[in-house]
Motif scaffolding. Structure first.
Motif, PDB file in Angstrom:
ATOM      1  N   SER A  11       0.844  -1.190   0.000  1.00 45.40           N
ATOM      2  CA  SER A  11       0.000   0.000   0.000  1.00 45.40           C
ATOM      3  C   SER A  11       0.880   1.241   0.000  1.00 45.40           C
ATOM      4  O   SER A  11       2.012   1.228   0.483  1.00 45.40           O
ATOM      5  CB  SER A  11      -0.916   0.009   1.224  1.00 45.40           C
ATOM      6  OG  SER A  11      -0.140  -0.010   2.400  1.00 45.40           O
ATOM      7  N   GLY A  12       0.342   2.286  -0.554  1.00 43.68           N
ATOM      8  CA  GLY A  12       1.025   3.564  -0.537  1.00 43.68           C
ATOM      9  C   GLY A  12       2.133   3.666  -1.557  1.00 43.68           C
ATOM     10  O   GLY A  12       2.289   2.844  -2.456  1.00 43.68           O
ATOM     11  N   LEU A  13       2.916   4.711  -1.400  1.00 43.13           N
ATOM     12  CA  LEU A  13       4.008   4.999  -2.311  1.00 43.13           C
ATOM     13  C   LEU A  13       5.125   3.958  -2.203  1.00 43.13           C
ATOM     14  O   LEU A  13       5.757   3.608  -3.204  1.00 43.13           O
ATOM     15  CB  LEU A  13       4.541   6.408  -2.013  1.00 43.13           C
ATOM     16  CG  LEU A  13       5.150   7.181  -3.168  1.00 43.13           C
ATOM     17  CD1 LEU A  13       4.198   7.218  -4.357  1.00 43.13           C
ATOM     18  CD2 LEU A  13       5.489   8.585  -2.735  1.00 43.13           C
ATOM     19  N   LYS A  14       5.338   3.455  -0.974  1.00 45.77           N
ATOM     20  CA  LYS A  14       6.369   2.425  -0.794  1.00 45.77           C
ATOM     21  C   LYS A  14       6.024   1.166  -1.580  1.00 45.77           C
ATOM     22  O   LYS A  14       6.899   0.537  -2.178  1.00 45.77           O
ATOM     23  CB  LYS A  14       6.518   2.089   0.693  1.00 45.77           C
ATOM     24  CG  LYS A  14       7.258   3.123   1.481  1.00 45.77           C
ATOM     25  CD  LYS A  14       7.173   2.859   2.964  1.00 45.77           C
ATOM     26  CE  LYS A  14       8.180   1.846   3.398  1.00 45.77           C
ATOM     27  NZ  LYS A  14       8.230   1.702   4.860  1.00 45.77           N
ATOM     28  N   ILE A  16       4.204   0.981  -4.361  1.00 39.31           N
ATOM     29  CA  ILE A  16       4.383   1.257  -5.784  1.00 39.31           C
ATOM     30  C   ILE A  16       5.864   1.221  -6.152  1.00 39.31           C
ATOM     31  O   ILE A  16       6.247   0.628  -7.166  1.00 39.31           O
ATOM     32  CB  ILE A  16       3.753   2.622  -6.147  1.00 39.31           C
ATOM     33  CG1 ILE A  16       2.233   2.535  -6.000  1.00 39.31           C
ATOM     34  CG2 ILE A  16       4.134   3.034  -7.567  1.00 39.31           C
ATOM     35  CD1 ILE A  16       1.531   3.867  -6.125  1.00 39.31           C
ATOM     36  N   PHE A  17       6.706   1.834  -5.324  1.00 35.34           N
ATOM     37  CA  PHE A  17       8.139   1.803  -5.591  1.00 35.34           C
ATOM     38  C   PHE A  17       8.689   0.378  -5.537  1.00 35.34           C
ATOM     39  O   PHE A  17       9.578   0.018  -6.307  1.00 35.34           O
ATOM     40  CB  PHE A  17       8.901   2.704  -4.613  1.00 35.34           C
ATOM     41  CG  PHE A  17       8.774   4.163  -4.913  1.00 35.34           C
ATOM     42  CD1 PHE A  17       8.916   4.640  -6.201  1.00 35.34           C
ATOM     43  CD2 PHE A  17       8.509   5.065  -3.899  1.00 35.34           C
ATOM     44  CE1 PHE A  17       8.800   5.994  -6.483  1.00 35.34           C
ATOM     45  CE2 PHE A  17       8.387   6.417  -4.166  1.00 35.34           C
ATOM     46  CZ  PHE A  17       8.535   6.882  -5.462  1.00 35.34           C
TER      47      PHE A  17
END
Length: 125
Positions: A11-14, A16-17
């Motif tokens: 979840s979140g930006l982490k 996606i990265f």
């Protein structure tokens, strides 16, 4: 039957990265590195034997893709990797127990048939 499932939650930006990082690593491992090796082999071999132009990394990746696709197409029936479903340990154990029960039943039926034959022979006498 209690089965445990592992769930990965991103979840979140982490998250996606992390997915982008995994895709980048897979591309580097399956495309860029073999392409780099093909490029160096081509440049080394062609500079010593024939006066051919020098390859760049992009050309090496394309050459690697061509080699991989041709190899896959030629070995389509006999590919080294196969995908099959795996039985759970409970299913394997159930099959083993069922086969043992069937063997025992067959032995009992055989014994009963032999006893009936003996009874018939005794009655005839």
């Amino acid at each position: 039957m209690n089965r445990r499932f592992n769930i990965i939650q991103l979840s979140g930006l982490k998250g996606i990265f992390f997915i982008v990082f995994l895709i980048g690593c897979a591309a580097a491992g399956f495309l860029v590195f073999p392409g780099w090796v093909c490029m160096h082999i081509w440049n080394y071999a062609m500079s010593h034997f024939v006066d051919m132009p020098v390859m760049t990394l992009l050309h090496g990746i394309i050459l690697w893709c061509i080699i991989a696709l041709v190899t896959f197409q030629l070995n389509k029936k006999d590919f080294g990797i196969s995908f099959k479903t795996v039985e759970s340990p409970e299913d394997r154990l159930r099959k083993i127990i069922e086969s043992k029960i069937k063997k025992e039943e067959q032995l009992k039926i055989k014994e009963l048939a032999e006893l009936k034959e003996k009874d018939k022979e005794e009655i005839k006498k």
